[in-house]
Design an enzyme around this catalytic site. Structure first.
Site, PDB file in Angstrom:
ATOM      1  N   TYR A  23      -4.347  -8.680  13.976  1.00  0.00           N
ATOM      2  CA  TYR A  23      -5.605  -8.746  14.735  1.00  0.00           C
ATOM      3  C   TYR A  23      -6.446  -9.989  14.436  1.00  0.00           C
ATOM      4  O   TYR A  23      -7.518 -10.179  15.031  1.00  0.00           O
ATOM      5  CB  TYR A  23      -6.415  -7.463  14.548  1.00  0.00           C
ATOM      6  CG  TYR A  23      -5.909  -6.279  15.375  1.00  0.00           C
ATOM      7  CD1 TYR A  23      -4.845  -6.416  16.272  1.00  0.00           C
ATOM      8  CD2 TYR A  23      -6.507  -5.021  15.278  1.00  0.00           C
ATOM      9  CE1 TYR A  23      -4.386  -5.341  17.027  1.00  0.00           C
ATOM     10  CE2 TYR A  23      -6.048  -3.939  16.041  1.00  0.00           C
ATOM     11  CZ  TYR A  23      -4.992  -4.104  16.908  1.00  0.00           C
ATOM     12  OH  TYR A  23      -4.553  -3.038  17.663  1.00  0.00           O
TER      13      TYR A  23
ATOM     14  N   ILE B 285       0.828  -1.209   0.000  1.00  0.00           N
ATOM     15  CA  ILE B 285       0.000   0.000   0.000  1.00  0.00           C
ATOM     16  C   ILE B 285       0.866   1.265   0.000  1.00  0.00           C
ATOM     17  O   ILE B 285       0.437   2.304  -0.491  1.00  0.00           O
ATOM     18  CB  ILE B 285      -1.000  -0.026   1.189  1.00  0.00           C
ATOM     19  CG1 ILE B 285      -2.216   0.861   0.889  1.00  0.00           C
ATOM     20  CG2 ILE B 285      -0.342   0.367   2.499  1.00  0.00           C
ATOM     21  CD1 ILE B 285      -3.399   0.640   1.830  1.00  0.00           C
TER      22      ILE B 285
ATOM     23  N   SER C 106      -7.672  -5.408  10.073  1.00  0.00           N
ATOM     24  CA  SER C 106      -7.836  -6.479  11.080  1.00  0.00           C
ATOM     25  C   SER C 106      -7.435  -7.879  10.601  1.00  0.00           C
ATOM     26  O   SER C 106      -7.453  -8.820  11.394  1.00  0.00           O
ATOM     27  CB  SER C 106      -9.267  -6.554  11.628  1.00  0.00           C
ATOM     28  OG  SER C 106      -9.531  -5.448  12.478  1.00  0.00           O
TER      29      SER C 106
ATOM     30  N   ASP D 298       0.883  -0.744   9.445  1.00  0.00           N
ATOM     31  CA  ASP D 298       1.116   0.458  10.257  1.00  0.00           C
ATOM     32  C   ASP D 298       2.619   0.803  10.268  1.00  0.00           C
ATOM     33  O   ASP D 298       3.016   1.948  10.012  1.00  0.00           O
ATOM     34  CB  ASP D 298       0.609   0.162  11.682  1.00  0.00           C
ATOM     35  CG  ASP D 298       0.497   1.403  12.563  1.00  0.00           C
ATOM     36  OD1 ASP D 298       0.618   2.522  12.047  1.00  0.00           O
ATOM     37  OD2 ASP D 298       0.263   1.228  13.778  1.00  0.00           O
TER      38      ASP D 298
HETATM   39  N1  AR6 Z   1       0.671  -3.058   2.239  1.00  0.00           N
HETATM   40  C1  AR6 Z   1      -0.552  -3.626   2.199  1.00  0.00           C
HETATM   41  N2  AR6 Z   1      -0.976  -4.536   3.089  1.00  0.00           N
HETATM   42  C2  AR6 Z   1      -0.114  -4.885   4.076  1.00  0.00           C
HETATM   43  C3  AR6 Z   1       1.171  -4.324   4.213  1.00  0.00           C
HETATM   44  C4  AR6 Z   1       1.565  -3.376   3.230  1.00  0.00           C
HETATM   45  N3  AR6 Z   1       2.759  -2.778   3.248  1.00  0.00           N
HETATM   46  N4  AR6 Z   1       1.771  -4.881   5.302  1.00  0.00           N
HETATM   47  C5  AR6 Z   1       0.889  -5.754   5.824  1.00  0.00           C
HETATM   48  N5  AR6 Z   1      -0.247  -5.776   5.082  1.00  0.00           N
HETATM   49  P1  AR6 Z   1      -1.913  -5.758   9.929  1.00  0.00           P
HETATM   50  P2  AR6 Z   1      -4.283  -5.505  11.686  1.00  0.00           P
HETATM   51  C6  AR6 Z   1      -1.481  -6.564   5.244  1.00  0.00           C
HETATM   52  O1  AR6 Z   1      -1.303  -6.756  10.824  1.00  0.00           O
HETATM   53  O2  AR6 Z   1      -4.563  -6.955  11.530  1.00  0.00           O
HETATM   54  C7  AR6 Z   1      -0.115  -3.216  13.862  1.00  0.00           C
HETATM   55  O3  AR6 Z   1       0.897  -3.524  14.776  1.00  0.00           O
HETATM   56  C8  AR6 Z   1      -1.437  -7.805   6.092  1.00  0.00           C
HETATM   57  O4  AR6 Z   1      -0.902  -8.894   5.349  1.00  0.00           O
HETATM   58  O5  AR6 Z   1      -1.041  -4.716   9.355  1.00  0.00           O
HETATM   59  O6  AR6 Z   1      -5.403  -4.531  11.533  1.00  0.00           O
HETATM   60  C9  AR6 Z   1      -0.978  -2.066  14.341  1.00  0.00           C
HETATM   61  O7  AR6 Z   1      -0.221  -1.108  15.033  1.00  0.00           O
HETATM   62  C10 AR6 Z   1      -2.918  -7.982   6.413  1.00  0.00           C
HETATM   63  O8  AR6 Z   1      -3.589  -8.631   5.330  1.00  0.00           O
HETATM   64  O9  AR6 Z   1      -3.143  -4.965  10.642  1.00  0.00           O
HETATM   65  C11 AR6 Z   1      -1.965  -2.763  15.233  1.00  0.00           C
HETATM   66  O10 AR6 Z   1      -1.423  -2.989  16.517  1.00  0.00           O
HETATM   67  C12 AR6 Z   1      -3.439  -6.556   6.503  1.00  0.00           C
HETATM   68  O11 AR6 Z   1      -2.438  -5.735   5.893  1.00  0.00           O
HETATM   69  C13 AR6 Z   1      -2.187  -4.098  14.550  1.00  0.00           C
HETATM   70  O12 AR6 Z   1      -1.008  -4.317  13.791  1.00  0.00           O
HETATM   71  C14 AR6 Z   1      -3.649  -6.066   7.928  1.00  0.00           C
HETATM   72  O13 AR6 Z   1      -2.613  -6.579   8.765  1.00  0.00           O
HETATM   73  C15 AR6 Z   1      -3.351  -4.041  13.594  1.00  0.00           C
HETATM   74  O14 AR6 Z   1      -3.592  -5.321  13.093  1.00  0.00           O
END
Ligand code: AR6
Length: 169
Positions: free
Chosen positions: A126, A11, A122, A34
């Site tokens: 999460y 992203i 999430s 994040d």
């Molecule tokens: N681009 C697009 N998608 C991504 C990227 C990226 N660069 N990196 C990961 N994903 P997550 P959550 C995907 O864990 O579940 C953090 O520590 C990943 O594969 O990023 O909402 C925050 O600070 C997954 O499909 O977010 C919170 O504490 C999706 O993005 C916690 O994680 C969401 O994964 C939030 O957890």
């Protein structure tokens, strides 16, 4: 009419008006998407987040809500931070996950953003099951009245992309 696009990728590589971040309540960064957004966005994003914590969001951003900051060095004007619910088998938190998408689009409308990139909120740390996360994301965006022209779901890996593609039909 809002067009929905699905792409597989990072992203932080997207050129859009607003990039949505799957943040946590602290707004001060974390892992997953994040971490990637703060790394690529640089210190200006964190600075804005700290400002929010010092002002309106002293206790942090509640789950299901959304708030905007600068996008710093990202190829976007804004980052919209939203806090997804942690998945639970005991409690149905779907309404909170839907709220993330609705609230993010509401903030996008307030900003005047016409193109918005979303991650699968999430569905990583999460723990939300991908198929269900995809269903809620797509149903909510389709069901929300917004001036955003394009919602782009940016799915990090093939599994996430396939889950969204299956739900998109
Ligand atoms: N681009 C697009 N998608 C991504 C990227 C990226 N660069 N990196 C990961 N994903 P997550 P959550 C995907 O864990 O579940 C953090 O520590 C990943 O594969 O990023 O909402 C925050 O600070 C997954 O499909 O977010 C919170 O504490 C999706 O993005 C916690 O994680 C969401 O994964 C939030 O957890």
């Amino acid at each position: 009419m809002t067009t929905i696009e699905l792409v597989q990728g990072d992203i932080t590589d997207q050129t859009v008006d607003a990039i949505v971040n799957a943040a946590n309540s602290s707004l001060l960064g974390g892992g997953g998407v994040d971490g990637a957004i703060h790394r690529r966005g640089g210190p200006a994003v964190l600075e804005d987040c700290r400002r929010l914590r010092a002002g309106h969001y002293g206790k942090g951003l509640p789950t299901g809500r959304a708030v905007s900051t600068t996008a710093g060095e990202l190829d976007a004007r804004w980052v919209i931070h939203t806090v997804g619910p942690v998945f639970s088998r005991e409690e149905d938190r779907s309404a909170l996950l839907a709220s993330c998408y609705r609230e993010s689009l509401r903030v996008a409308d307030e900003l005047g953003a016409r193109t918005v990139a979303f991650p699968a909120v999430s569905a990583g740390i999460y723990g939300w099951p991908l198929d269900d996360a995809a269903r809620i994301a797509l149903e909510t965006v389709r069901g929300t009245d917004t001036s955003v022209d394009e919602v782009r779901f940016v799915l990090f890996d093939e599994q996430a992309y396939n889950a969204f593609a299956k739900q998109a039909g």
